[in-house]
Scaffold this motif. Structure first.
Motif, PDB file in Angstrom:
ATOM      1  N   ASP A  11      28.587 -40.999 -17.832  1.00  0.00           N
ATOM      2  CA  ASP A  11      27.735 -39.823 -18.084  1.00  0.00           C
ATOM      3  C   ASP A  11      28.047 -39.122 -19.411  1.00  0.00           C
ATOM      4  OD1 ASP A  11      30.144 -38.528 -17.487  1.00  0.00           O
ATOM      5  OD2 ASP A  11      29.583 -38.224 -15.400  1.00  0.00           O
ATOM      6  N   ASN A  12      28.664 -39.854 -20.355  1.00  0.00           N
ATOM      7  CA  ASN A  12      28.955 -39.272 -21.676  1.00  0.00           C
ATOM      8  C   ASN A  12      27.778 -39.449 -22.627  1.00  0.00           C
ATOM      9  OD1 ASN A  12      31.989 -39.746 -20.817  1.00  0.00           O
ATOM     10  ND2 ASN A  12      32.021 -38.479 -22.672  1.00  0.00           N
ATOM     11  N   TYR A  13      27.726 -38.570 -23.636  1.00  0.00           N
ATOM     12  CA  TYR A  13      26.828 -38.782 -24.769  1.00  0.00           C
ATOM     13  C   TYR A  13      27.615 -38.819 -26.073  1.00  0.00           C
ATOM     14  CZ  TYR A  13      22.748 -37.757 -21.878  1.00  0.00           C
ATOM     15  OH  TYR A  13      21.783 -37.797 -20.909  1.00  0.00           O
ATOM     16  N   ALA A  14      27.453 -39.931 -26.811  1.00  0.00           N
ATOM     17  CA  ALA A  14      27.776 -39.922 -28.237  1.00  0.00           C
ATOM     18  C   ALA A  14      26.463 -39.594 -28.943  1.00  0.00           C
ATOM     19  CB  ALA A  14      28.303 -41.288 -28.659  1.00  0.00           C
ATOM     20  N   TYR A  15      26.514 -39.264 -30.214  1.00  0.00           N
ATOM     21  CA  TYR A  15      25.283 -38.947 -30.945  1.00  0.00           C
ATOM     22  C   TYR A  15      25.302 -39.585 -32.325  1.00  0.00           C
ATOM     23  CZ  TYR A  15      24.654 -35.314 -27.432  1.00  0.00           C
ATOM     24  OH  TYR A  15      24.504 -34.639 -26.238  1.00  0.00           O
ATOM     25  N   LEU A  16      24.107 -40.001 -32.773  1.00  0.00           N
ATOM     26  CA  LEU A  16      23.915 -40.343 -34.175  1.00  0.00           C
ATOM     27  C   LEU A  16      23.248 -39.133 -34.814  1.00  0.00           C
ATOM     28  CD1 LEU A  16      22.309 -43.931 -33.919  1.00  0.00           C
ATOM     29  CD2 LEU A  16      24.736 -43.299 -33.836  1.00  0.00           C
ATOM     30  N   LEU A  17      23.815 -38.650 -35.896  1.00  0.00           N
ATOM     31  CA  LEU A  17      23.220 -37.544 -36.659  1.00  0.00           C
ATOM     32  C   LEU A  17      22.739 -38.142 -37.978  1.00  0.00           C
ATOM     33  CD1 LEU A  17      22.673 -34.492 -37.114  1.00  0.00           C
ATOM     34  CD2 LEU A  17      25.015 -34.316 -37.985  1.00  0.00           C
ATOM     35  N   ILE A  18      21.426 -38.323 -38.089  1.00  0.00           N
ATOM     36  CA  ILE A  18      20.867 -39.058 -39.222  1.00  0.00           C
ATOM     37  C   ILE A  18      20.340 -38.087 -40.267  1.00  0.00           C
ATOM     38  CG2 ILE A  18      19.150 -40.782 -39.897  1.00  0.00           C
ATOM     39  CD1 ILE A  18      19.213 -41.763 -36.953  1.00  0.00           C
ATOM     40  N   ALA A  19      20.742 -38.311 -41.518  1.00  0.00           N
ATOM     41  CA  ALA A  19      20.261 -37.460 -42.615  1.00  0.00           C
ATOM     42  C   ALA A  19      18.830 -37.874 -42.945  1.00  0.00           C
ATOM     43  CB  ALA A  19      21.157 -37.624 -43.834  1.00  0.00           C
ATOM     44  N   PRO A  20      17.898 -36.907 -42.940  1.00  0.00           N
ATOM     45  CA  PRO A  20      16.496 -37.251 -43.153  1.00  0.00           C
ATOM     46  C   PRO A  20      16.270 -37.885 -44.517  1.00  0.00           C
ATOM     47  CG  PRO A  20      16.825 -34.863 -43.177  1.00  0.00           C
ATOM     48  CD  PRO A  20      18.131 -35.468 -42.808  1.00  0.00           C
ATOM     49  N   GLY A  21      15.413 -38.892 -44.550  1.00  0.00           N
ATOM     50  CA  GLY A  21      15.059 -39.512 -45.825  1.00  0.00           C
ATOM     51  C   GLY A  21      16.142 -40.412 -46.396  1.00  0.00           C
ATOM     52  N   THR A  22      17.177 -40.685 -45.595  1.00  0.00           N
ATOM     53  CA  THR A  22      18.251 -41.562 -46.072  1.00  0.00           C
ATOM     54  C   THR A  22      18.530 -42.611 -44.994  1.00  0.00           C
ATOM     55  OG1 THR A  22      20.192 -40.546 -45.057  1.00  0.00           O
ATOM     56  CG2 THR A  22      19.334 -39.478 -47.038  1.00  0.00           C
ATOM     57  N   ASN A  23      19.404 -43.530 -45.297  1.00  0.00           N
ATOM     58  CA  ASN A  23      19.844 -44.478 -44.265  1.00  0.00           C
ATOM     59  C   ASN A  23      21.278 -44.164 -43.845  1.00  0.00           C
ATOM     60  OD1 ASN A  23      21.097 -45.275 -46.608  1.00  0.00           O
ATOM     61  ND2 ASN A  23      21.033 -47.455 -46.095  1.00  0.00           N
ATOM     62  N   GLU A  24      21.663 -42.886 -44.025  1.00  0.00           N
ATOM     63  CA  GLU A  24      23.039 -42.494 -43.718  1.00  0.00           C
ATOM     64  C   GLU A  24      23.105 -41.659 -42.452  1.00  0.00           C
ATOM     65  OE1 GLU A  24      24.395 -40.513 -47.232  1.00  0.00           O
ATOM     66  OE2 GLU A  24      24.764 -42.418 -48.277  1.00  0.00           O
ATOM     67  N   CYS A  25      24.168 -41.871 -41.692  1.00  0.00           N
ATOM     68  CA  CYS A  25      24.346 -41.058 -40.485  1.00  0.00           C
ATOM     69  C   CYS A  25      25.822 -40.793 -40.238  1.00  0.00           C
ATOM     70  CB  CYS A  25      23.713 -41.732 -39.271  1.00  0.00           C
ATOM     71  SG  CYS A  25      24.653 -43.116 -38.616  1.00  0.00           S
ATOM     72  N   MET A  26      26.062 -39.852 -39.340  1.00  0.00           N
ATOM     73  CA  MET A  26      27.392 -39.601 -38.820  1.00  0.00           C
ATOM     74  C   MET A  26      27.335 -39.896 -37.321  1.00  0.00           C
ATOM     75  SD  MET A  26      28.305 -36.026 -40.768  1.00  0.00           S
ATOM     76  CE  MET A  26      29.977 -36.235 -41.337  1.00  0.00           C
ATOM     77  N   VAL A  27      28.464 -40.218 -36.740  1.00  0.00           N
ATOM     78  CA  VAL A  27      28.533 -40.458 -35.293  1.00  0.00           C
ATOM     79  C   VAL A  27      29.398 -39.358 -34.687  1.00  0.00           C
ATOM     80  CG1 VAL A  27      29.302 -42.017 -33.466  1.00  0.00           C
ATOM     81  CG2 VAL A  27      28.269 -42.954 -35.555  1.00  0.00           C
ATOM     82  N   VAL A  28      28.887 -38.712 -33.646  1.00  0.00           N
ATOM     83  CA  VAL A  28      29.636 -37.667 -32.959  1.00  0.00           C
ATOM     84  C   VAL A  28      30.181 -38.231 -31.651  1.00  0.00           C
ATOM     85  CG1 VAL A  28      29.526 -35.334 -31.979  1.00  0.00           C
ATOM     86  CG2 VAL A  28      28.081 -35.933 -33.943  1.00  0.00           C
ATOM     87  N   ASP A  29      31.471 -38.028 -31.411  1.00  0.00           N
ATOM     88  CA  ASP A  29      32.130 -38.367 -30.135  1.00  0.00           C
ATOM     89  C   ASP A  29      31.834 -39.770 -29.607  1.00  0.00           C
ATOM     90  OD1 ASP A  29      33.464 -35.980 -30.036  1.00  0.00           O
ATOM     91  OD2 ASP A  29      32.326 -35.132 -28.366  1.00  0.00           O
ATOM     92  N   PRO A  30      32.206 -40.801 -30.358  1.00  0.00           N
ATOM     93  CA  PRO A  30      31.972 -42.158 -29.834  1.00  0.00           C
ATOM     94  C   PRO A  30      32.923 -42.488 -28.686  1.00  0.00           C
ATOM     95  CG  PRO A  30      33.193 -42.272 -31.907  1.00  0.00           C
ATOM     96  CD  PRO A  30      32.900 -40.812 -31.666  1.00  0.00           C
ATOM     97  N   SER A  31      32.417 -42.417 -27.476  1.00  0.00           N
ATOM     98  CA  SER A  31      33.227 -42.694 -26.279  1.00  0.00           C
ATOM     99  C   SER A  31      33.711 -44.127 -26.276  1.00  0.00           C
ATOM    100  CB  SER A  31      32.382 -42.498 -25.021  1.00  0.00           C
ATOM    101  OG  SER A  31      31.594 -41.357 -25.112  1.00  0.00           O
ATOM    102  N   GLU A  32      32.820 -45.008 -26.758  1.00  0.00           N
ATOM    103  CA  GLU A  32      33.118 -46.442 -26.814  1.00  0.00           C
ATOM    104  C   GLU A  32      32.289 -47.016 -27.956  1.00  0.00           C
ATOM    105  OE1 GLU A  32      31.849 -48.297 -23.171  1.00  0.00           O
ATOM    106  OE2 GLU A  32      30.194 -46.887 -22.907  1.00  0.00           O
ATOM    107  N   GLY A  33      32.726 -48.170 -28.476  1.00  0.00           N
ATOM    108  CA  GLY A  33      32.068 -48.722 -29.653  1.00  0.00           C
ATOM    109  C   GLY A  33      30.730 -49.386 -29.358  1.00  0.00           C
ATOM    110  N   GLY A  34      30.673 -50.191 -28.273  1.00  0.00           N
ATOM    111  CA  GLY A  34      29.507 -51.027 -28.008  1.00  0.00           C
ATOM    112  C   GLY A  34      28.172 -50.307 -28.004  1.00  0.00           C
ATOM    113  N   PRO A  35      28.004 -49.263 -27.179  1.00  0.00           N
ATOM    114  CA  PRO A  35      26.703 -48.587 -27.142  1.00  0.00           C
ATOM    115  C   PRO A  35      26.318 -47.951 -28.482  1.00  0.00           C
ATOM    116  CG  PRO A  35      28.027 -47.997 -25.228  1.00  0.00           C
ATOM    117  CD  PRO A  35      28.928 -48.759 -26.154  1.00  0.00           C
ATOM    118  N   VAL A  36      27.319 -47.482 -29.235  1.00  0.00           N
ATOM    119  CA  VAL A  36      27.017 -46.877 -30.537  1.00  0.00           C
ATOM    120  C   VAL A  36      26.533 -47.956 -31.509  1.00  0.00           C
ATOM    121  CG1 VAL A  36      27.991 -45.642 -32.517  1.00  0.00           C
ATOM    122  CG2 VAL A  36      28.642 -44.977 -30.187  1.00  0.00           C
TER     123      VAL A  36
END
Ligand SMILES: [Zn+2]
Length: 277
Positions: A11-36
């Motif tokens: 029941d965890n959420y990791a998040y992708l925070l994507i910068a608009p107009g770019t192909n860059e993102c940050m990852v918040v709280d990666p519980s595990e690698g696979g789903p991210v």
């Protein structure tokens, strides 16, 4: 900015925070690698471009929030891992040791660390602002939609003050938290405020979303102030339900709500996604 919830573990959420107009993102709280990694690949097919992970943001050191950090560092070569300064040695591969109120920029976004101890002593929220858009905040296991995290390392005073810091953000601020606990939280809330109509509506909406297998995030500060029992210590109905005395301090009142939630067990099963037959 675009925020993509990535369901992890049970029941965890990791998040992708994507910068608009770019192909860059940050990852918040990666519980595990696979789903991210899967979410990053799906995002690529949608836009036709691969996303580059520029950094990882960790809200606190618990394994279900940092368990995927090392996999992302080794698989993707991520070189920046952010966390609170006091979590040094507890967050794997941490490279940035933030202090309360410290800001940094990512594309057009400004990200500010807000120290919110209580669940753990090193818990930090990330407030993200981009131009005139409504801010967003990643609250980890401190403020949940309709609830709050357990107090593992801090005190009720600390946790209450931390929730108040988040609640003082602009009312339009969208809240992305660390777990899908919303329905269970609302059930508890309804035992304290059975006549709260905003709560009833929020509860119905959450059940509908969960039956469709959708996340209930984001919430908003405005809605939390109207529905979250840990932010509703002024409610006469809630005070009566917990036999709270007007002479008690807000932190003492908060501690009573937290203690009642600690022993609350929902009697009926939570909503399950409808499986097509
Ligand atoms: Zn935690």
């Amino acid at each position: 900015m675009l925020t993509v919830p990535v369901p992890c573990l049970s029941d965890n959420y990791a998040y992708l925070l994507i910068a608009p107009g770019t192909n860059e993102c940050m990852v918040v709280d990666p519980s595990e690698g696979g789903p991210v990694l899967s979410a990053l690949a799906q995002q690529k097919t949608r836009d036709g471009r691969a996303l580059t992970v520029k950094a990882i943001l960790c809200t606190h050191h618990h394994h279900d929030h940092v368990g995927g950090v090392e996999a992302l560092v080794s698989e993707l070569g991520v070189t920046s891992v952010y966390g609170y300064e006091a979590d040094r040695g507890r967050i794997p591969a941490q490279t940035h040791f933030l202090t309360d109120g410290e800001s940094f920029t990512f594309a057009n976004m400004t990200i500010t660390a807000m120290h919110i101890p209580g669940h753990t002593t090193g818990a930090v929220a990330y407030v993200v602002r981009e131009g005139a858009a409504d801010p967003i905040v990643f609250t980890g296991d401190t403020l949940f939609i309709g609830g709050c995290g357990r107090i593992f390392e801090g005190t009720p005073e600390m946790m209450h003050a931390s929730l108040q810091k988040v609640a003082a953000l602009p009312k339009e601020t969208r809240i992305y938290c660390g777990h899908e606990y919303t329905e269970s939280n609302y059930r508890f809330a309804a035992t304290l405020e059975p006549t709260n109509l905003r709560l009833q509506k929020a509860r119905e909406r959450a059940a509908t979303e969960r039956r469709a297998n959708n996340p209930t995030v984001p919430g908003t500060v405005e809605e939390e102030l109207a529905t979250n029992p840990f932010l509703r210590l002024d409610s006469a109905e809630l005070r009566k339900a917990l036999a709270i005395d007007a002479a008690e301090t807000p932190a003492q009142m908060f501690a009573k709500v937290r203690a009642a939630k600690d022993v609350f067990r929902p009697s009926a099963p939570l909503s399950q996604p409808r499986v097509p037959t």
